[in-house]
Design an enzyme around this catalytic site. Structure first.
Site, mmCIF file in Angstrom:
data_model
loop_
_atom_site.group_PDB
_atom_site.id
_atom_site.type_symbol
_atom_site.label_atom_id
_atom_site.label_comp_id
_atom_site.label_asym_id
_atom_site.label_seq_id
_atom_site.Cartn_x
_atom_site.Cartn_y
_atom_site.Cartn_z
ATOM 1 N N CYS A 115 1.089 -1.497 -0.332
ATOM 2 C CA CYS A 115 -0.049 -0.017 0.119
ATOM 3 C C CYS A 115 0.768 1.395 0.216
ATOM 4 C CB CYS A 115 -0.632 0.044 0.957
ATOM 5 S SG CYS A 115 -2.047 -1.600 1.147
ATOM 6 N N HIS A 262 -3.953 6.985 1.334
ATOM 7 C CA HIS A 262 -4.242 5.908 0.962
ATOM 8 C C HIS A 262 -5.392 5.291 0.828
ATOM 9 C CE1 HIS A 262 -4.052 1.778 -0.172
ATOM 10 N NE2 HIS A 262 -3.841 1.037 0.952
ATOM 11 N N ASN A 292 -9.588 -0.770 -2.669
ATOM 12 C CA ASN A 292 -8.598 -0.166 -2.743
ATOM 13 C C ASN A 292 -7.699 -0.696 -3.595
ATOM 14 O OD1 ASN A 292 -6.171 -0.619 -1.192
ATOM 15 N ND2 ASN A 292 -6.547 -1.450 0.860
HETATM 16 O O1 UT7 Z 1 -4.488 -1.361 2.291
HETATM 17 C C1 UT7 Z 1 -4.418 -2.126 3.416
HETATM 18 C C2 UT7 Z 1 -3.973 -1.950 4.535
HETATM 19 N N1 UT7 Z 1 -5.374 -2.683 4.942
HETATM 20 C C3 UT7 Z 1 -6.061 -1.620 6.171
HETATM 21 O O2 UT7 Z 1 -6.261 -0.680 5.971
HETATM 22 C C4 UT7 Z 1 -7.262 -2.853 6.381
HETATM 23 C C5 UT7 Z 1 -8.023 -1.808 8.557
HETATM 24 N N2 UT7 Z 1 -8.983 -2.876 8.003
HETATM 25 C C6 UT7 Z 1 -9.883 -2.160 8.160
HETATM 26 O O3 UT7 Z 1 -10.572 -1.678 7.067
HETATM 27 C C7 UT7 Z 1 -11.120 -3.274 8.482
HETATM 28 O O4 UT7 Z 1 -10.995 -4.114 9.455
HETATM 29 C C8 UT7 Z 1 -12.206 -4.143 7.979
HETATM 30 C C9 UT7 Z 1 -12.665 -3.395 7.198
HETATM 31 C C10 UT7 Z 1 -11.449 -5.390 7.288
HETATM 32 C C11 UT7 Z 1 -13.427 -5.230 8.492
HETATM 33 O O5 UT7 Z 1 -13.861 -4.230 9.253
HETATM 34 P P1 UT7 Z 1 -14.119 -4.271 10.788
HETATM 35 O O6 UT7 Z 1 -14.879 -3.416 11.561
HETATM 36 O O7 UT7 Z 1 -13.121 -4.035 12.052
HETATM 37 O O8 UT7 Z 1 -14.895 -5.896 11.337
HETATM 38 P P2 UT7 Z 1 -13.892 -6.911 11.936
HETATM 39 O O9 UT7 Z 1 -13.128 -7.617 11.371
HETATM 40 O O10 UT7 Z 1 -14.266 -6.836 13.287
HETATM 41 O O11 UT7 Z 1 -15.389 -8.091 11.413
HETATM 42 C C12 UT7 Z 1 -17.122 -7.985 11.826
HETATM 43 C C13 UT7 Z 1 -17.864 -8.816 12.039
HETATM 44 C C14 UT7 Z 1 -17.100 -10.313 11.736
HETATM 45 O O12 UT7 Z 1 -18.145 -10.439 12.594
HETATM 46 P P3 UT7 Z 1 -18.658 -11.280 14.116
HETATM 47 O O13 UT7 Z 1 -17.334 -12.217 14.505
HETATM 48 O O14 UT7 Z 1 -18.574 -9.720 14.648
HETATM 49 O O15 UT7 Z 1 -19.792 -12.151 13.918
HETATM 50 C C15 UT7 Z 1 -16.847 -10.501 10.242
HETATM 51 O O16 UT7 Z 1 -17.456 -11.505 10.616
HETATM 52 O O17 UT7 Z 1 -18.292 -8.598 10.074
HETATM 53 C C16 UT7 Z 1 -17.674 -9.882 9.833
HETATM 54 N N3 UT7 Z 1 -17.206 -9.633 8.215
HETATM 55 C C17 UT7 Z 1 -18.288 -9.594 7.279
HETATM 56 N N4 UT7 Z 1 -19.562 -9.405 7.358
HETATM 57 C C18 UT7 Z 1 -20.502 -9.265 6.158
HETATM 58 C C19 UT7 Z 1 -16.301 -9.643 7.889
HETATM 59 N N5 UT7 Z 1 -16.097 -9.429 6.688
HETATM 60 C C20 UT7 Z 1 -17.272 -9.299 6.007
HETATM 61 C C21 UT7 Z 1 -18.415 -9.415 4.705
HETATM 62 N N6 UT7 Z 1 -19.739 -9.081 5.083
HETATM 63 N N7 UT7 Z 1 -16.847 -8.643 4.147
#
Ligand code: UT7
Length: 336
Positions: A115, A262, A292
């Protein structure tokens, strides 16, 4: 004194538009979840059954940038290609792009900083120019993610984020006493966090690079990410590196006209802006359209910001910033 000026930009994305609803057809996700958590509404992926690599998209973006600069490929004395999704394992996408441009001896350098590839590339280009090693540099960020994503529900946290695309900038060294061009750069990495975002296989460190005993849909062939850990790290490190780069340049936040971050997550960039107390309308976003695109994301945003007249006037001061796999993070302060 030599300064590194961005003379032109170009971009390319494939034709295939993939909406959040399209993704919900083959994995358990929803438009609502993706928009709320990331700000992404759609992305472009290369058409199915098409052979198109990062260098192909990079080539289209480069032609646009070269034409706008009024340069031919022969005018270039260095090509830098940033990608985490090289067309093939080796040689690098920079070599492949160089050949497409009809060149046969111009030096090329691939940057594998994910990134922050554009930030590392811009700082490298600036060093080449300031040291007199090069005068006219083509810097490209290009990615084809879609062919390497886990399109089952198992990979949904990563797969919904990424889009394919490329962007290119022509950078020229000029002699001037004005305070313009790359004013300062700050780059960092912390390899201890490598497992927080990586694609582990194929791996040269194994006895068999492609292990014979694993199924080809093993999770390790796809990118895996500890999203919350990276999110927290970004919200901490981005303000720190902003302070660092501004101090190096002897400027303050008030001197910045536009921040081009980014495009990893709209919420990360909003939280960062709030921490800086920086006006929200001076932070550029296009994640909603492209997702992204990793190394392409900052130059793609720069290209659109310039097209929309959001920056590019003489004296405009822009902060480029990002954090991603590696971990790597950094910032470059630039004045038109
Ligand atoms: O450019 C590279 C660098 N990367 C980044 O900067 C990414 C940084 N992180 C993020 O952007 C966020 O952490 C994400 C967008 C990846 C995830 O968002 P979050 O608010 O941190 O969600 P989470 O990982 O804590 O997941 C929350 C819930 C989980 O379900 P439970 O365990 O609460 O039942 C996940 O399983 O959301 C679920 N989940 C989804 N649900 C629907 C994860 N991905 C998805 C999805 N659709 N695509």
């Amino acid at each position: 004194m030599k300064q590194s000026m961005i003379k032109s930009t170009g971009m390319a994305v494939p034709d295939r538009l993939v909406t959040n609803d399209d993704l919900a057809q083959f994995m358990d996700t929803s438009d609502e979840w993706i928009r709320q958590r990331t700000g992404i509404e759609q992305r472009y992926w290369i058409p199915e059954d098409t052979k198109m690599g990062a260098a192909d998209l990079g080539y289209e973006a480069s032609l646009m940038a070269l034409e706008k600069a009024g340069w031919t490929p022969e005018d270039l004395d260095f090509i830098i290609f940033a990608t985490l999704s090289p067309d093939i394992m080796f040689p690098g996408s920079g070599c492949l792009l160089q050949a497409k441009l009809g060149l046969n001896s111009t030096p090329t350098l691939d940057i594998r900083q994910q990134c922050t590839g554009f930030l590392y590339g811009l700082a490298t280009a600036d060093s080449y120019i300031k040291s007199g090693l090069a005068k006219r540099i083509l810097l490209v960020g290009g990615e084809v993610h879609s062919t390497g994503l886990d399109k089952s529900t198992r990979g949904r946290d990563v797969t919904v984020l990424f889009g394919d695309g490329a962007a290119a900038v022509c950078i020229e060294g000029i002699d001037t006493d004005d305070s313009v061009g790359v004013l300062a750069s700050a780059l960092h990495s912390d390899g201890n966090f490598a497992p927080a975002l990586m694609t582990e296989l194929p791996a040269s460190r194994l006895p068999q690079r492609i292990p014979f005993d694993l199924p080809l849909d093993d999770a390790r062939y796809f990118p895996v990410m500890d999203g919350p850990a990276i999110f927290k790290k970004a919200v901490r490190m981005l303000p720190q590196v902003t302070k660092e780069v501004l101090e190096k340049a002897g400027l303050g936040v008030d001197n910045i006209d536009l921040i081009i971050p980014h495009q990893a997550n709209m919420r990360i960039n909003q939280a960062y802006g709030e921490f800086l107390k920086f006006p929200a309308d001076k932070i550029f976003h296009n994640i909603q359209k492209y997702g992204n695109t990793t190394a392409a994301s900052i130059p793609l945003a720069l290209h659109e910001a310039m097209e929309q007249g959001r920056c590019g006037k003489d004296g405009d001061t822009v902060l480029f910033i990002g954090l991603g796999a590696g971990l790597t993070w950094g910032s470059v302060l630039y004045r038109f």
